[in-house]
Design an enzyme around this catalytic site. Structure first.
Site, short mmCIF file in Angstrom:
data_model
loop_
_atom_site.label_atom_id
_atom_site.label_comp_id
_atom_site.label_asym_id
_atom_site.label_seq_id
_atom_site.Cartn_x
_atom_site.Cartn_y
_atom_site.Cartn_z
N TYR A 162 0.66 -1.22 -0.13
CA TYR A 162 -0.06 -0.17 -0.20
C TYR A 162 0.91 1.03 -0.06
CZ TYR A 162 -3.76 -3.35 0.81
OH TYR A 162 -4.66 -4.20 0.88
N ARG A 187 2.71 -0.59 11.00
CA ARG A 187 2.90 -2.11 10.42
C ARG A 187 3.59 -2.32 9.09
NH1 ARG A 187 -2.44 -6.14 9.68
NH2 ARG A 187 -1.18 -8.16 8.87
#
Length: 227
Positions: free
Chosen positions: A152, A200
């Site tokens: 992402y 993350r």
């Protein structure tokens, strides 16, 4: 025991949070889990990664987020909202617009050519992440997790695999970290001092020029110093 972010597609079609997602997470909180990271919550419509994605890009979403945090915390659990922008790893079929990315390199999954972000657009998206975190703070969440893994947008900036920029947001590690560190600085400046910030990342990307353990350790050390 902690529940990590897992997609349910239980958000409402307009990006708000209704009974489905609330009941799903509350049932697990009642069962005794100590903390929850929600599925990814969008910071910008251009970064939606699924049709039924919860959103936090506007104040109108705060009431639903408030109810969700309350349902989790009612049973003593900690509520962490994962915020995300899909970057090149989405499609125009979902967002209605050409995907954006650090560099004009198509995602190997979607294969749609993204548009390279300008510096001003990068800064606007950093502000969007921070604004989403502020809304979650106002809604009673205990913190946020910045989704910087799995290809992402934030992950795309971190990795030489997807970031070929030659300006201040690409090149060496500190430059590739500038997008993410700028988001953290903004969140720290605009939220409560005890608001938690997690990141993350994919420690090993297993692709040419991707992140590896040694570089990920350095990233973790630098981000820790940012708070």
């Amino acid at each position: 025991m902690i529940v990590p972010a897992m997609a349910t597609h239980f958000a409402e079609p307009d990006g708000s949070i209704g009974e489905s997602l609330g009941a799903y997470l509350e049932a697990r909180a009642e069962g005794g889990f100590a903390a929850f990271v929600t599925e990814n919550i969008g910071v910008d419509p251009g970064g939606k990664v699924m049709a039924r994605m919860a959103m936090a890009n506007d104040d109108r979403y705060i009431p639903g987020l408030l109810r969700l945090a309350a349902r989790i915390k009612h049973h003593g659990a900690v509520a962490i909202g994962q915020i995300n922008h899909g970057g090149r790893q989405t499609t125009s079929k979902i967002t209605g617009a050409q995907p954006v990315a650090p560099s004009p390199l198509p995602c190997p999954l979607t294969r749609e050519m993204p548009r390279e972000l300008s510096v001003s657009e990068i800064q606007r998206l950093q502000d969007a992440y921070a604004a989403a975190a502020v809304r979650l703070d106002r809604a009673g969440f205990d913190g946020v997790e910045l989704h910087s893994a799995h290809g992402y947008l934030a992950a795309e900036f971190l990795s030489r695999y997807s970031n070929r920029r030659t300006d201040e947001f690409g090149g060496d590690l500190d430059s590739r970290l500038r997008f993410l560190s700028g988001i953290i600085e903004r969140i720290r400046a605009q939220t409560n001092p005890d608001f938690l910030v997690f990141v993350r990342i994919s420690v090993e990307e297993f692709v040419p020029d991707g992140l590896n353990t040694d570089e990920s350790i350095l990233i973790g050390q630098r981000l820790a110093r940012k708070g």
